[in-house]
Design a protein around this motif. Structure first.
Motif, PDB file in Angstrom:
ATOM      1  N   MET A  42       0.827  -1.185   0.000  1.00  0.00           N
ATOM      2  CA  MET A  42       0.000   0.000   0.000  1.00  0.00           C
ATOM      3  C   MET A  42       0.869   1.245   0.000  1.00  0.00           C
ATOM      4  O   MET A  42       1.049   1.875  -1.006  1.00  0.00           O
ATOM      5  CB  MET A  42      -0.940   0.001   1.198  1.00  0.00           C
ATOM      6  N   CYS A  43       1.418   1.624   1.147  1.00  0.00           N
ATOM      7  CA  CYS A  43       2.271   2.814   1.236  1.00  0.00           C
ATOM      8  C   CYS A  43       3.708   2.336   1.335  1.00  0.00           C
ATOM      9  O   CYS A  43       4.270   2.248   2.420  1.00  0.00           O
ATOM     10  CB  CYS A  43       1.889   3.669   2.437  1.00  0.00           C
ATOM     11  N   ARG A  44       4.303   2.029   0.217  1.00  0.00           N
ATOM     12  CA  ARG A  44       5.632   1.423   0.219  1.00  0.00           C
ATOM     13  C   ARG A  44       6.701   2.324   0.808  1.00  0.00           C
ATOM     14  O   ARG A  44       7.723   1.857   1.257  1.00  0.00           O
ATOM     15  CB  ARG A  44       6.012   1.026  -1.203  1.00  0.00           C
ATOM     16  N   SER A  45       6.481   3.628   0.789  1.00  0.00           N
ATOM     17  CA  SER A  45       7.504   4.539   1.297  1.00  0.00           C
ATOM     18  C   SER A  45       7.439   4.715   2.810  1.00  0.00           C
ATOM     19  O   SER A  45       8.322   5.327   3.386  1.00  0.00           O
ATOM     20  CB  SER A  45       7.397   5.895   0.609  1.00  0.00           C
ATOM     21  N   ILE A  46       6.412   4.174   3.461  1.00  0.00           N
ATOM     22  CA  ILE A  46       6.338   4.248   4.911  1.00  0.00           C
ATOM     23  C   ILE A  46       7.236   3.150   5.475  1.00  0.00           C
ATOM     24  O   ILE A  46       7.078   1.979   5.161  1.00  0.00           O
ATOM     25  CB  ILE A  46       4.905   4.078   5.437  1.00  0.00           C
ATOM     26  N   LYS A  47       8.185   3.557   6.305  1.00  0.00           N
ATOM     27  CA  LYS A  47       9.143   2.610   6.866  1.00  0.00           C
ATOM     28  C   LYS A  47       8.616   2.004   8.163  1.00  0.00           C
ATOM     29  O   LYS A  47       7.852   2.628   8.882  1.00  0.00           O
ATOM     30  CB  LYS A  47      10.458   3.328   7.130  1.00  0.00           C
ATOM     31  N   THR A  48       9.073   0.790   8.446  1.00  0.00           N
ATOM     32  CA  THR A  48       8.741   0.144   9.712  1.00  0.00           C
ATOM     33  C   THR A  48       9.404   0.924  10.836  1.00  0.00           C
ATOM     34  O   THR A  48      10.582   1.264  10.750  1.00  0.00           O
ATOM     35  CB  THR A  48       9.237  -1.313   9.714  1.00  0.00           C
ATOM     36  N   LEU A  49       8.652   1.218  11.887  1.00  0.00           N
ATOM     37  CA  LEU A  49       9.150   2.069  12.960  1.00  0.00           C
ATOM     38  C   LEU A  49       9.301   1.338  14.289  1.00  0.00           C
ATOM     39  O   LEU A  49       9.192   1.934  15.347  1.00  0.00           O
ATOM     40  CB  LEU A  49       8.209   3.276  13.140  1.00  0.00           C
ATOM     41  N   ARG A  50       9.551   0.053  14.262  1.00  0.00           N
ATOM     42  CA  ARG A  50       9.727  -0.692  15.509  1.00  0.00           C
ATOM     43  C   ARG A  50      11.040  -1.460  15.446  1.00  0.00           C
ATOM     44  O   ARG A  50      11.560  -1.742  14.378  1.00  0.00           O
ATOM     45  CB  ARG A  50       8.579  -1.659  15.747  1.00  0.00           C
ATOM     46  N   PRO A  51      11.585  -1.781  16.639  1.00  0.00           N
ATOM     47  CA  PRO A  51      12.792  -2.609  16.678  1.00  0.00           C
ATOM     48  C   PRO A  51      12.482  -3.972  16.059  1.00  0.00           C
ATOM     49  O   PRO A  51      11.340  -4.413  16.147  1.00  0.00           O
ATOM     50  CB  PRO A  51      13.096  -2.748  18.168  1.00  0.00           C
ATOM     51  N   PRO A  52      13.369  -4.637  15.463  1.00  0.00           N
ATOM     52  CA  PRO A  52      14.781  -4.330  15.276  1.00  0.00           C
ATOM     53  C   PRO A  52      15.055  -3.506  14.023  1.00  0.00           C
ATOM     54  O   PRO A  52      16.202  -3.315  13.663  1.00  0.00           O
ATOM     55  CB  PRO A  52      15.413  -5.708  15.161  1.00  0.00           C
ATOM     56  N   PHE A  53      14.031  -3.008  13.362  1.00  0.00           N
ATOM     57  CA  PHE A  53      14.219  -2.273  12.116  1.00  0.00           C
ATOM     58  C   PHE A  53      14.821  -0.888  12.338  1.00  0.00           C
ATOM     59  O   PHE A  53      15.542  -0.384  11.493  1.00  0.00           O
ATOM     60  CB  PHE A  53      12.892  -2.154  11.360  1.00  0.00           C
ATOM     61  N   VAL A  54      14.510  -0.267  13.459  1.00  0.00           N
ATOM     62  CA  VAL A  54      15.090   1.034  13.810  1.00  0.00           C
ATOM     63  C   VAL A  54      15.430   1.034  15.299  1.00  0.00           C
ATOM     64  O   VAL A  54      14.765   0.383  16.093  1.00  0.00           O
ATOM     65  CB  VAL A  54      14.130   2.207  13.507  1.00  0.00           C
TER      66      VAL A  54
END
Length: 70
Positions: free
Chosen positions: A1-13
């Motif tokens: 859907m919104c491919r440019s929205i990044k995952t905002l939870r660990p372990p990704f950030v």
């Protein structure tokens, strides 16, 4: 859907700022409304939606329990 929205939870950030969450909420509202910038008569509803999605996202991120994280 919104491919440019990044995952905002660990372990990704490692850490997420309020600005990160609001930027994701803004992208989401833009996508579902079809407006990059709403007309003046829709601006209040658009802004309320961004704030509501921001709050819901912060609540979600605060409640998630990620396995293997410290």
């Amino acid at each position: 859907m919104c491919r440019s929205i990044k995952t905002l939870r660990p372990p990704f950030v490692e850490s997420v700022s309020e600005d990160d969450v609001r930027a994701a909420a803004l992208q989401y509202v833009r996508k579902i409304s079809g407006f990059r910038a709403p007309a003046a008569h829709n601006a209040e509803a658009f802004d309320r939606a961004v704030e509501a999605v921001t709050r819901a996202s912060e609540e979600l991120l605060g409640a998630l329990q990620v396995r293997g994280s410290r």
